[in-house]
Design an enzyme around this catalytic site. Structure first.
Site: not given
Ligand code: NAD
Length: 348
Positions: A64, A235
């Site tokens: 993005e 997101d």
């Molecule tokens: P990451 O991959 O480091 O961590 C995600 C975690 O979620 C993993 O540890 C995984 O095991 C866990 N997980 C997945 N499915 C699960 C479930 N059903 N139950 C419990 N745990 C589960 O990712 P991250 O960098 O921490 O990002 C997390 C999310 O936040 C991503 O989807 C990312 O796109 C989003 N994000 C949003 C923003 C925002 O501004 N809103 C900013 C950054 C990241």
């Protein structure tokens, strides 16, 4: 060979320098500072050029571009989201960004934004919680304990005085990693065996999972009245975390509705489902939490103005700290029309 003039050099903050900078400032102070830059920019929301981010989707993720301008500076972030990456030893989210001067069009900062995105997302969550979470909230459940989780926890500690985090992740080692990283943070950290256990006694529930599907991280009967949900993992189109029933009864706050209606939890709802843009709460034109029984939901997807605030913050730090290098990335002939002459002379 001619040397580039100082005005054509662009400060660049590498990942290494970003880590030095954050460690130099102190992470909780950096989160608090960032929060105040975000609040400042949300106060002048109407001055910004706004557009939903430009997304390029593939089967495995999304890339993005997130641009905005306040008329004086222009910023954009390049960011990806690839949930399958961690299984290949790569980050789910990586980013870099640029700030430019609108008057000349010249870049004034190029920076890594993977760490900066984690910081700004956490600062934003905590600013929202300050306005929407129940008074004296001191316990947060955090479901999804990946890269964002420690940042989310520390921002809530620094900005709203959080005392306890209750962790759940489907991968136990992620919760262990998060608990280990927070061991000297002053937070009381509890690892839980289920999402139901994690949300017990929590005033704030943060969902921060990564999975490219319509998941149900929180089902309707799990969420009692009076809590604040900070849903930041859903997101993208087709990537959500909450049961639809929660959306029907919560008061929903978003960053920029035209983007969130496509990417956020509210993609599950009709196009006219009522939402409040959070800048209106900051400026006082809409109320935040109205009573102790209300369920509030921040459907956070991340918006360009938050990255703009983060870029402004780093630009201001670059002037007062040594944590950057200057890049020769703009052609700078003595005669601005003699670009070709400069090329020819460089071979001499
Ligand atoms: P990451 O991959 O480091 O961590 C995600 C975690 O979620 C993993 O540890 C995984 O095991 C866990 N997980 C997945 N499915 C699960 C479930 N059903 N139950 C419990 N745990 C589960 O990712 P991250 O960098 O921490 O990002 C997390 C999310 O936040 C991503 O989807 C990312 O796109 C989003 N994000 C949003 C923003 C925002 O501004 N809103 C900013 C950054 C990241």
């Amino acid at each position: 060979m001619t040397q580039p003039s100082a005005k054509a050099l662009v400060p660049f903050v590498s990942v290494d320098n970003m880590m030095r900078l954050v460690n130099h400032i102190g992470i909780e102070r950096a989160l608090t500072d960032l929060a105040s830059y975000i609040v400042e920019d949300f106060h002048r929301w109407e001055r910004f050029d706004k557009t939903p981010r430009v997304a390029n989707h593939s089967e495995v993720g999304v890339i993005e571009l997130m641009p905005t301008s306040d008329g004086e500076a222009y910023g954009f972030k390049y960011v990806n989201g690839h949930p399958k990456n961690t299984s290949e030893g790569l980050q789910t989210v990586t980013a870099f960004g640029l700030l430019a001067d609108v008057y000349t069009g010249y870049p004034v900062l190029l920076t890594e934004m993977t760490i900066l995105t984690a910081l700004r997302t956490a600062a934003m969550s905590a600013v929202v919680a300050k306005y929407l979470a129940p008074k004296k909230s001191d316990t947060m459940a955090i479901i999804g304990n990946g890269a964002q989780s420690e940042f989310q926890s520390l921002a809530m500690k620094a900005i709203i005085g959080l005392k306890t985090v209750r962790l759940y992740d489907k991968d136990f080692s992620a919760s262990q990693k998060c608990a280990r990283n927070l061991v000297n943070s002053g937070l009381n950290v509890v690892i839980c065996n289920s999402p139901e256990e994690a949300i017990q006694g929590a005033h704030i529930i943060t969902t921060c999972t990564a999975d490219k599907q319509n998941a149900t991280i929180l089902s309707e009967n799990m969420v009692g009245s009076g809590v604040h949900i900070n849903a930041i993992g859903g997101d993208c189109p087709g990537k959500t975390e909450l049961a639809r029933g929660i959306l029907s009864r919560a008061r929903i706050f978003v960053e920029y509705a035209p983007q969130t209606r496509v990417e956020g939890e509210i993609q599950q709802m009709p196009k006219n489902h009522p939402v409040t843009e959070f800048w209106r709460v900051i400026t006082g034109s809409e109320p935040g939490r109205q009573d102790s029984r209300q369920t509030t939901l921040f459907d956070g997807v991340g918006f360009a103005i938050e990255d703009f605030s983060a870029l402004r913050y780093i630009r201001d730090q670059v002037h007062v700290t040594p944590y950057h290098v200057n890049l020769d990335m703009l052609a700078d002939p003595d005669d601005p029309r003699d670009l070709y002459g400069m090329l020819v002379r460089s071979s001499a």
